[in-house]
Enzyme design. Structure first.
Site, PDB file in Angstrom:
ATOM      1  N   THR A 191       0.831  -1.203   0.000  1.00  0.00           N
ATOM      2  CA  THR A 191       0.000   0.000   0.000  1.00  0.00           C
ATOM      3  C   THR A 191       0.866   1.253   0.000  1.00  0.00           C
ATOM      4  OG1 THR A 191      -1.719  -1.165   1.199  1.00  0.00           O
ATOM      5  CG2 THR A 191      -1.759   1.230   1.325  1.00  0.00           C
ATOM      6  N   TYR A 296      -8.073  -0.274  10.539  1.00  0.00           N
ATOM      7  CA  TYR A 296      -9.189  -0.409   9.598  1.00  0.00           C
ATOM      8  C   TYR A 296     -10.501   0.098  10.195  1.00  0.00           C
ATOM      9  CZ  TYR A 296      -6.702  -2.983   5.961  1.00  0.00           C
ATOM     10  OH  TYR A 296      -5.872  -3.317   4.937  1.00  0.00           O
ATOM     11  N   CYS A 299     -10.110   4.026   9.097  1.00  0.00           N
ATOM     12  CA  CYS A 299     -10.212   4.443   7.685  1.00  0.00           C
ATOM     13  C   CYS A 299     -11.484   3.961   7.015  1.00  0.00           C
ATOM     14  CB  CYS A 299      -8.978   3.977   6.917  1.00  0.00           C
ATOM     15  SG  CYS A 299      -8.918   2.204   6.597  1.00  0.00           S
TER      16      CYS A 299
HETATM   17 FE1  SF4 Z   1      -5.203   2.181   3.692  1.00  0.00          FE
HETATM   18 FE2  SF4 Z   1      -6.829   1.960   5.779  1.00  0.00          FE
HETATM   19 FE3  SF4 Z   1      -4.596   0.474   5.631  1.00  0.00          FE
HETATM   20 FE4  SF4 Z   1      -4.514   3.119   6.079  1.00  0.00          FE
HETATM   21  S1  SF4 Z   1      -5.382   1.536   7.435  1.00  0.00           S
HETATM   22  S2  SF4 Z   1      -3.198   1.955   4.718  1.00  0.00           S
HETATM   23  S3  SF4 Z   1      -6.175   3.848   4.782  1.00  0.00           S
HETATM   24  S4  SF4 Z   1      -6.390   0.387   4.280  1.00  0.00           S
HETATM   25 FE    FE Z   2      -4.140  -2.115   4.180  1.00  0.00          FE
END
Ligand code: SF4
Ligand code: FE
Length: 483
Positions: A191, A296, A299
């Site tokens: 990511t 998670y 977000c």
């Molecule tokens: Fe993406 Fe959510 Fe992981 Fe942050 S926590 S990197 S916004 S999926």
């Molecule tokens: Fe992720």
């Protein structure tokens, strides 16, 4: 103050010079390519938000290393309050961008490596924690983005790393050189990798003695020789290539993942944070997983807020908002969304101090939160599509409005309730489409299943963490069975 502005971040990323491929071609700049540009802007938003003085409580923190005001995305949690603020910050970011804004994986990774290197040094007398702390000072004072490079390609999943036909299926040490090591392998689904300044590489699973060469953690700059990024495709990503981009749904932002190849990359000694200490690989993975599973519940909940808002707005635009079943479904969406948030906040509230001084979330509640996240966004999306109606997937392009012959038909026949023009209706539907079917669904749906570990990984942790003996003893006591 060690804060970079959004503009500084964007111009720095443009000049980074890392090796990125999109659809078979090496690109010049992730910021300026139409497909990778919106994800770069989502990352940039983490800088913009921290620039706003009114946001400082949430988006910045005082570094425990330098005492400087730093971006919270580079902070080591110093208490439960920091853990809670992180979740609230991620929800706010989700609301602002409606996508994966990518920077939290690195945040969760630095908090993990900080704690684990401390434990390793205490057991083995290694110098990893001091090295990592120096690296962290550099990251914090320059307000850098770190990518967490964890998931290996894994080859035959029935075999451990050292038994793979091709040893490179897990990142490993190839050789030792004067002043460092050479590593090879590839990491998947990374990511925000292409929008990061530094890559932190860590093991992806528990390891045994024979897998010693795979117990390796280190950091390298994104433009290091031998590092290549291969950009992940997303559904409807090429809509971003269309002129005007009106049909993309989310006009400004997106998430992104990449495959990152390490082809005989040299890592200098001061950037090595684990080298052969295999018993700590599994502990590192578990700690990272707990941090990230709780993230998670920040977000995805923020993205859920946007989806709920778009769904309520489309119901109003179509004249169904007073219908009892629509109200009921919207209530159900909110209930599911807030349940996700509750799990994350609970895991933060029950956080604990690791020996390093860094705080970590309650692992049981973090895993419960993430297991719900593998399910609820799908139900929230289903309800959004139910309320939106079939036009969600049959509507014409917004460009059809501009055509002199058919534009009048669109404007006449696709109006909603009186006073709502067709364009408003189509734009809202496009946003719902983006989050539940398009580029946004990559992070809102499939990443909700597999990101930070697939559902079975959470089930395993939940069954391992629950104290069944204690539960049985309460039952025995109450029904008079001696124990
Ligand atoms: Fe993406 Fe959510 Fe992981 Fe942050 S926590 S990197 S916004 S999926
Ligand atoms: Fe992720």
């Amino acid at each position: 103050m060690a804060l970079m502005t959004k503009e500084q971040y964007v111009s720095g990323l443009r000049e980074l010079g890392h090796s990125v491929y999109i659809q078979g071609k090496k690109i010049k700049s992730v910021v300026d390519h139409p497909i990778s540009g919106p994800p770069a802007m989502a990352m940039a938003e983490t800088y913009y938000q921290a620039e706003q003085e009114g946001n400082w409580q949430l988006f910045t923190a005082e570094s425990h290393l330098s005492g400087e005001r730093i971006n919270r995305f580079t902070h080591i949690h110093q208490g439960v309050e920091d853990l809670i603020k992180k979740i609230l910050m991620l929800r706010e970011m989700g609301r602002q961008t409606a996508c994966c804004f990518q920077r939290c994986a690195g945040l969760d990774c630095i908090n993990t490596v900080y704690a684990i290197t401390y434990d390793m040094d205490r057991e083995y007398g290694t110098p990893y924690h001091e090295r990592f702390t120096e690296f962290l000072k550099y990251v914090q004072s320059n307000d850098l983005v770190t990518a967490a490079c964890m998931t290996d390609t894994k080859g035959d999943r029935g075999l451990p790393p050292s038994k793979q036909a091709d040893r490179d299926q897990y990142v490993h040490i190839v050789s030792e050189k004067k002043g460092g090591i050479v590593v090879r392998g590839a990491k998947l689904h990374i990511t925000g990798a292409v929008n990061s300044h530094e890559l932190i590489v860590v093991p992806t699973r528990a390891l045994r003695e024979e897998d010693r060469d795979y117990a390796v953690a280190f950091a390298v700059p994104a433009d290091t020789k031998g590092v290549t990024f291969i950009y992940g495709r997303q559904p409807s990503d090429t809509r971003r290539l269309e002129e005007g981009r009106s049909d993309v749904g989310n006009l400004y932002y997106g998430g992104c993942e990449a495959m990152v190849v390490f082809d005989d990359v040299f890592v200098p000694e001061e950037r090595i944070f684990m080298k052969g200490e295999f018993p700590y690989a599994g502990r590192l993975v578990e700690l990272f997983a707990a941090h990230h599973r709780a993230s998670y519940g920040g977000c995805k909940v923020g993205v859920g807020d946007v989806l709920i808002g778009a769904t309520a707005a489309i119901a109003e635009a179509q004249g169904t908002e007073r219908s009892a079943h629509v109200k009921d479904k919207l209530g159900e969406m909110v209930h599911l969304n807030e349940t996700l948030h509750a799990g994350a906040l609970a895991s933060a509230s029950k956080g604990y101090r690791t020996p390093s001084g860094a705080y970590a979330v309650d692992p049981l509640l973090a895993n419960v939160c993430k297991l719900n996240i593998t399910r609820f966004p799908f139900e929230i999306s289903r309800l959004a599509q139910d309320i939106a109606g079939g036009l969600l997937v049959t509507m014409p392009s917004l460009k059809d409005q501009e055509n002199a012959t058919i534009g009048p038909y669109i404007r006449k026949y696709l109006v909603g309730r009186q006073g709502v023009d067709a364009e408003k209706r189509l734009r809202l539907l496009r946003l719902i489409e983006n989050i539940t079917l398009g580029t946004g669904a990559v992070s809102y749906l499939t990443e909700s299943i597999h990101g930070a570990g697939s559902p079975q990984a959470q089930k395993i942790m939940i069954t391992r963490l629950i104290d069944l003996e204690a539960a049985k003893s309460w039952a025995f006591h109450l029904c008079g069975i001696p124990f």
